[in-house]
Design an enzyme around this catalytic site. Structure first.
Site, PDB file in Angstrom:
ATOM      1  N   GLN A 224      22.051   8.962 -31.668  1.00  0.00           N
ATOM      2  CA  GLN A 224      22.701   8.775 -30.358  1.00  0.00           C
ATOM      3  C   GLN A 224      23.400   7.417 -30.373  1.00  0.00           C
ATOM      4  O   GLN A 224      22.761   6.374 -30.234  1.00  0.00           O
ATOM      5  CB  GLN A 224      21.651   8.847 -29.229  1.00  0.00           C
ATOM      6  CG  GLN A 224      21.123  10.258 -29.015  1.00  0.00           C
ATOM      7  CD  GLN A 224      19.856  10.300 -28.161  1.00  0.00           C
ATOM      8  OE1 GLN A 224      18.894   9.593 -28.433  1.00  0.00           O
ATOM      9  NE2 GLN A 224      19.850  11.151 -27.147  1.00  0.00           N
ATOM     10  N   ARG A 254      23.773  14.276 -12.424  1.00  0.00           N
ATOM     11  CA  ARG A 254      22.695  13.341 -12.784  1.00  0.00           C
ATOM     12  C   ARG A 254      23.217  12.344 -13.813  1.00  0.00           C
ATOM     13  O   ARG A 254      23.660  12.734 -14.888  1.00  0.00           O
ATOM     14  CB  ARG A 254      21.511  14.117 -13.360  1.00  0.00           C
ATOM     15  CG  ARG A 254      20.375  13.248 -13.902  1.00  0.00           C
ATOM     16  CD  ARG A 254      19.343  14.153 -14.559  1.00  0.00           C
ATOM     17  NE  ARG A 254      18.177  13.463 -15.065  1.00  0.00           N
ATOM     18  CZ  ARG A 254      18.082  12.892 -16.267  1.00  0.00           C
ATOM     19  NH1 ARG A 254      19.115  12.897 -17.086  1.00  0.00           N
ATOM     20  NH2 ARG A 254      16.959  12.328 -16.654  1.00  0.00           N
ATOM     21  N   ASP A 256      22.505  10.067 -16.468  1.00  0.00           N
ATOM     22  CA  ASP A 256      21.368   9.870 -17.360  1.00  0.00           C
ATOM     23  C   ASP A 256      21.268   8.413 -17.830  1.00  0.00           C
ATOM     24  O   ASP A 256      22.289   7.794 -18.157  1.00  0.00           O
ATOM     25  CB  ASP A 256      21.558  10.798 -18.575  1.00  0.00           C
ATOM     26  CG  ASP A 256      20.470  10.643 -19.606  1.00  0.00           C
ATOM     27  OD1 ASP A 256      19.311  10.913 -19.268  1.00  0.00           O
ATOM     28  OD2 ASP A 256      20.787  10.250 -20.749  1.00  0.00           O
ATOM     29  N   GLU A 298      19.344   8.337 -12.793  1.00  0.00           N
ATOM     30  CA  GLU A 298      18.049   8.303 -13.485  1.00  0.00           C
ATOM     31  C   GLU A 298      17.768   6.838 -13.845  1.00  0.00           C
ATOM     32  O   GLU A 298      18.280   6.324 -14.832  1.00  0.00           O
ATOM     33  CB  GLU A 298      18.070   9.158 -14.749  1.00  0.00           C
ATOM     34  CG  GLU A 298      16.676   9.301 -15.335  1.00  0.00           C
ATOM     35  CD  GLU A 298      16.588   9.216 -16.856  1.00  0.00           C
ATOM     36  OE1 GLU A 298      15.498   9.453 -17.379  1.00  0.00           O
ATOM     37  OE2 GLU A 298      17.588   8.889 -17.523  1.00  0.00           O
ATOM     38  N   HIS A 365      10.839  16.494 -17.379  1.00  0.00           N
ATOM     39  CA  HIS A 365      10.863  16.790 -18.814  1.00  0.00           C
ATOM     40  C   HIS A 365      10.398  15.618 -19.660  1.00  0.00           C
ATOM     41  O   HIS A 365      10.119  15.768 -20.840  1.00  0.00           O
ATOM     42  CB  HIS A 365      12.285  17.186 -19.214  1.00  0.00           C
ATOM     43  CG  HIS A 365      13.250  16.037 -19.063  1.00  0.00           C
ATOM     44  ND1 HIS A 365      13.539  15.489 -17.836  1.00  0.00           N
ATOM     45  CD2 HIS A 365      13.943  15.318 -19.967  1.00  0.00           C
ATOM     46  CE1 HIS A 365      14.381  14.484 -18.002  1.00  0.00           C
ATOM     47  NE2 HIS A 365      14.647  14.358 -19.278  1.00  0.00           N
ATOM     48  N   ASP A 366      10.363  14.403 -19.073  1.00  0.00           N
ATOM     49  CA  ASP A 366       9.997  13.220 -19.839  1.00  0.00           C
ATOM     50  C   ASP A 366       8.510  12.894 -19.691  1.00  0.00           C
ATOM     51  O   ASP A 366       7.796  13.498 -18.894  1.00  0.00           O
ATOM     52  CB  ASP A 366      10.859  12.033 -19.411  1.00  0.00           C
ATOM     53  CG  ASP A 366      12.244  12.078 -20.067  1.00  0.00           C
ATOM     54  OD1 ASP A 366      12.346  12.628 -21.180  1.00  0.00           O
ATOM     55  OD2 ASP A 366      13.208  11.579 -19.467  1.00  0.00           O
ATOM     56  N   ARG A 494       6.763  15.026 -25.944  1.00  0.00           N
ATOM     57  CA  ARG A 494       7.299  15.526 -24.671  1.00  0.00           C
ATOM     58  C   ARG A 494       7.426  17.048 -24.693  1.00  0.00           C
ATOM     59  O   ARG A 494       7.465  17.700 -23.657  1.00  0.00           O
ATOM     60  CB  ARG A 494       8.668  14.889 -24.379  1.00  0.00           C
ATOM     61  CG  ARG A 494       8.578  13.398 -24.076  1.00  0.00           C
ATOM     62  CD  ARG A 494       9.934  12.794 -23.857  1.00  0.00           C
ATOM     63  NE  ARG A 494      10.797  12.894 -25.019  1.00  0.00           N
ATOM     64  CZ  ARG A 494      12.058  12.460 -25.062  1.00  0.00           C
ATOM     65  NH1 ARG A 494      12.593  11.910 -23.992  1.00  0.00           N
ATOM     66  NH2 ARG A 494      12.776  12.567 -26.160  1.00  0.00           N
TER      67      ARG A 494
HETATM   68  C1  GLC Z   1      16.994  10.136 -20.475  1.00  0.00           C
HETATM   69  C2  GLC Z   1      16.393  11.505 -20.618  1.00  0.00           C
HETATM   70  C3  GLC Z   1      15.536  11.551 -21.848  1.00  0.00           C
HETATM   71  C4  GLC Z   1      16.385  11.175 -23.052  1.00  0.00           C
HETATM   72  C5  GLC Z   1      17.116   9.854 -22.827  1.00  0.00           C
HETATM   73  C6  GLC Z   1      18.167   9.614 -23.867  1.00  0.00           C
HETATM   74  O1  GLC Z   1      16.043   9.162 -20.233  1.00  0.00           O
HETATM   75  O2  GLC Z   1      15.664  11.840 -19.477  1.00  0.00           O
HETATM   76  O3  GLC Z   1      14.974  12.814 -22.022  1.00  0.00           O
HETATM   77  O4  GLC Z   1      15.567  11.072 -24.189  1.00  0.00           O
HETATM   78  O5  GLC Z   1      17.773   9.823 -21.583  1.00  0.00           O
HETATM   79  O6  GLC Z   1      19.353  10.313 -23.580  1.00  0.00           O
END
Ligand code: GLC
Length: 627
Positions: A224, A254, A256, A298, A365-366, A494
């Site tokens: 990433q 959302r 992120d 988030e 999900h986290d 997770r």
């Molecule tokens: C956010 C998501 C998480 C992901 C991270 C990196 O925190 O909720 O699941 O790993 O972003 O994109």
């Protein structure tokens, strides 16, 4: 466009220009940005414009106490966007009218971080469907009064995104979109002040790229690549992507991992002032192009960092934020049977201005990170590292006598900062309860798990904000350990709470006496009652109700002469508390609106005696008599 609307647009553009120039000082880039906004505004479908118009009269449309959310992975819920469409009747039966679809955009298998490593912002992962399917789903949802929330992953792209590929091929323009370094000198300087997001599963904030012979900033996983928002081209193109997605019919976007998007050497690269400028500019862009769309931030940060993301009331940044502090404080209370931190935390939430609106949840999900207010806890002698250790041991069932079944997440030996994973049901003890039932060890532990699960949901539904259920929780789905055998996910715990939705198990909601039926119907009752009574409106006044028992949390809601006191026993032991009428007037007769019974004080007594079973809860209601 009316004259008033034209004036408003001019004002918004003026503010946008001012912020843009402050940050980038680039006229040409701004002109490009404005053209891009016009293009997206022109592409907005008439049906969506109509929605914008309706919402113009009700800017806080998402504040309704009739909203109930659910978040789900399409691949786990039928397997495709079209399958989700086919399953809409089930979601309607659950009473869902706000649906958060987990990341759907194209992403490389095995290097996808659950879809949070996007390789194309305009293409749906082929295994899940197409953009057209998504638009059709949005239309179908809108017909049924369901709003859709869609993830926009803006801090980074996947290493397989066209920009990253071009960067690897040597294109300097593409390279300027990322943070690339010829050697480790600067990266090492960053590492001195920047904490790690995934200390065990993806240590460090940088990755050596062989093809480039350079070091790349990768705050999250090594695939990433962090985008460089100091480059206006990145901001322009990513906002274009955001608006493109909004125009597919999404109601909530959302944002992120938003606190991470601005990097500066010598800082922790979190929550920097430029992040707020960028979010404000994205909000303005939405107001100009798709004003009916709300932004959900988030911000998984310590409590004092979260609220600034709402921005000033007249200049909003995010419209909705995850209520992460209340979420993790709730789990802390469960493990300690002590609600004092929750009372302290809710005192602050209750005092926030009206524009501060949260999405509330028990699980997502986290992982659950233990970002508690340790300053407050230290007055009771709580030590941060030791306490995190206790919480993790309690929720993973390692603590003697614990009935919780979770797994540890990112347990780096030297940091003492591990987190917890697991479904609500498993963390509440239902997994243990069900297993012990099979061993015929009696029903007590099953009962305890059920009561705990329902109490937590009742607490969730008592808060102001949008309650969002994690798919599967409505049928008490347990942990899924199959990820241990999955080469793509075995090292990311997770996935223990990211199992496939079990449609066969869901059928049991219709069978009297099953765990699924009790939880499903329990949630239905809570949802219907919340929607029916005005005390649950977002504009109700909310206060902490001190019960005098540290195990029992109380919240009092008031709206136009109506009062509701929610009482929640966070311990497995019974508790007795007194319930006083909030005002001198009238006799203190309360209605238990879930059981539909009356509760009144003993003759001559000012307060009613309330008995709560272990993990018991009440919604007690009264209406002032009209004089
Ligand atoms: C956010 C998501 C998480 C992901 C991270 C990196 O925190 O909720 O699941 O790993 O972003 O994109």
């Amino acid at each position: 466009m009316t004259e008033q609307e034209r004036q408003k647009k001019i004002e918004l553009l003026k503010e946008l220009q001012q912020l843009y120039m402050e940050l980038y000082g680039d006229e040409e880039a701004f002109a490009f940005f404005v053209k891009m906004l016009d293009k997206n505004a022109g592409e907005r479908r008439p049906a969506l414009r109509k929605l914008d118009e309706t919402r113009a009269g009700d800017a806080h449309w998402y504040h309704s106490n009739k909203l109930l959310g659910m978040m789900l992975y399409v691949q786990n819920f039928g397997g495709s966007i079209n399958a989700v469409k086919d399953h809409l009747p089930y979601l309607e039966e659950c009473g869902i009218n706000y649906l958060h679809l987990m990341p759907l955009l194209d992403s490389t298998k095995g290097k996808s971080d659950g879809g949070y490593a996007v390789s194309d912002f305009r293409k749906i992962r082929p295994s899940l469907g197409t953009m057209e399917d998504l638009e059709n789903l949005a239309d179908a949802c809108h017909e049924k009064g369901i709003s859709l929330c869609f993830d926009f992953v803006l801090n980074h792209t996947s290493e397989d995104h066209a920009w990253a590929k071009a960067a690897r091929a040597g294109d300097p323009v593409a390279q300027s979109r990322f943070f690339l370094y010829d050697n480790w000198e600067i990266p090492h300087k960053y590492e001195q002040t920047v904490p790690q997001v995934f200390p065990t599963t993806a240590p460090g904030n940088f990755t050596w790229c062989d093809a480039l012979q350079k070091v790349v900033m990768t705050t999250f996983h090594n695939y990433q690549w962090d985008l460089n928002y100091a480059n206006p081209m990145v901001f322009n193109d990513m906002t274009d992507n955001l608006l493109y997605l909004a125009n597919r019919g999404m109601d909530v976007i959302r944002l992120d991992a938003i606190p991470y998007i601005w990097k500066e050497l010598g800082t922790n690269c979190r929550n920097l002032p430029q992040v707020h400028t960028i979010v404000r500019m994205m909000h303005l862009a939405c107001q100009l192009v798709c004003p009916g769309v709300a932004l959900l931030g988030e911000v998984v940060m310590e409590p004092r960092e979260v609220v600034p993301y709402f921005g000033p009331e007249e200049k909003p940044e995010c419209d909705i934020l995850y209520n992460v502090t209340t979420m993790c404080t709730t789990w802390h209370c469960l493990a300690t049977r002590d609600v004092r931190l929750l009372s302290h935390q809710m005192e602050q939430v209750c005092r926030l201005p009206d524009n501060c609106f949260f999405q509330n949840y028990l699980r997502c999900h986290d992982d659950i990170g233990w970002g508690l207010d340790y300053g407050f806890l230290s007055q009771y002698g709580t030590d941060e590292v030791a306490h995190k250790k206790y919480l993790n041991e309690w929720f993973t069932g390692k603590w003697p006598g614990s009935w919780a079944r979770g797994e540890m997440y990112n347990d780096a030996a030297d940091l003492g900062d591990a987190r917890t994973c697991g479904t609500t049901a498993s963390l509440c003890g239902l997994e243990t309860g069900i297993l012990e039932m099979l061993d015929s060890k009696g029903e007590a532990s099953l009962r305890r798990g059920l009561d705990c699960d329902l109490m937590l949901h009742a607490w969730l539904f008592t808060q102001t904000g949008i309650p969002v259920i994690y798919s599967g929780d409505e049928i008490a789905q347990l942990n899924d350990y199959s990820y241990h055998e999955d080469p793509a996910h075995w090292d990311d715990s997770r996935y223990v709470h990211r199992g496939k939705f079990d449609f066969a198990l869901a059928e049991k909601r219709l069978e009297k006496g099953t765990v699924q039926q009790e939880i499903f119907d329990g949630l239905q009752k809570l949802k219907d009652t919340r929607a029916e009574y005005d005390v649950f409106r977002s504009d109700a006044k909310v206060y902490v109700y001190y019960t005098g028992d540290d195990r029992v949390f109380g919240l009092l809601r008031e709206y136009e002469g109506q009062t509701l006191v929610g009482l929640f026993n966070f311990s497995e032991h019974p508790a007795d508390v007194k319930l006083y009428a909030p005002h001198e007037t009238g006799d203190a007769v309360w209605r238990d609106i879930l059981a539909d019974t009356e509760i009144r004080p003993e003759e001559g007594q000012p307060a009613a005696d309330i008995h709560l079973n272990g993990y018991g809860f009440y919604w007690l209601y009264r209406k002032e008599q009209q004089a």
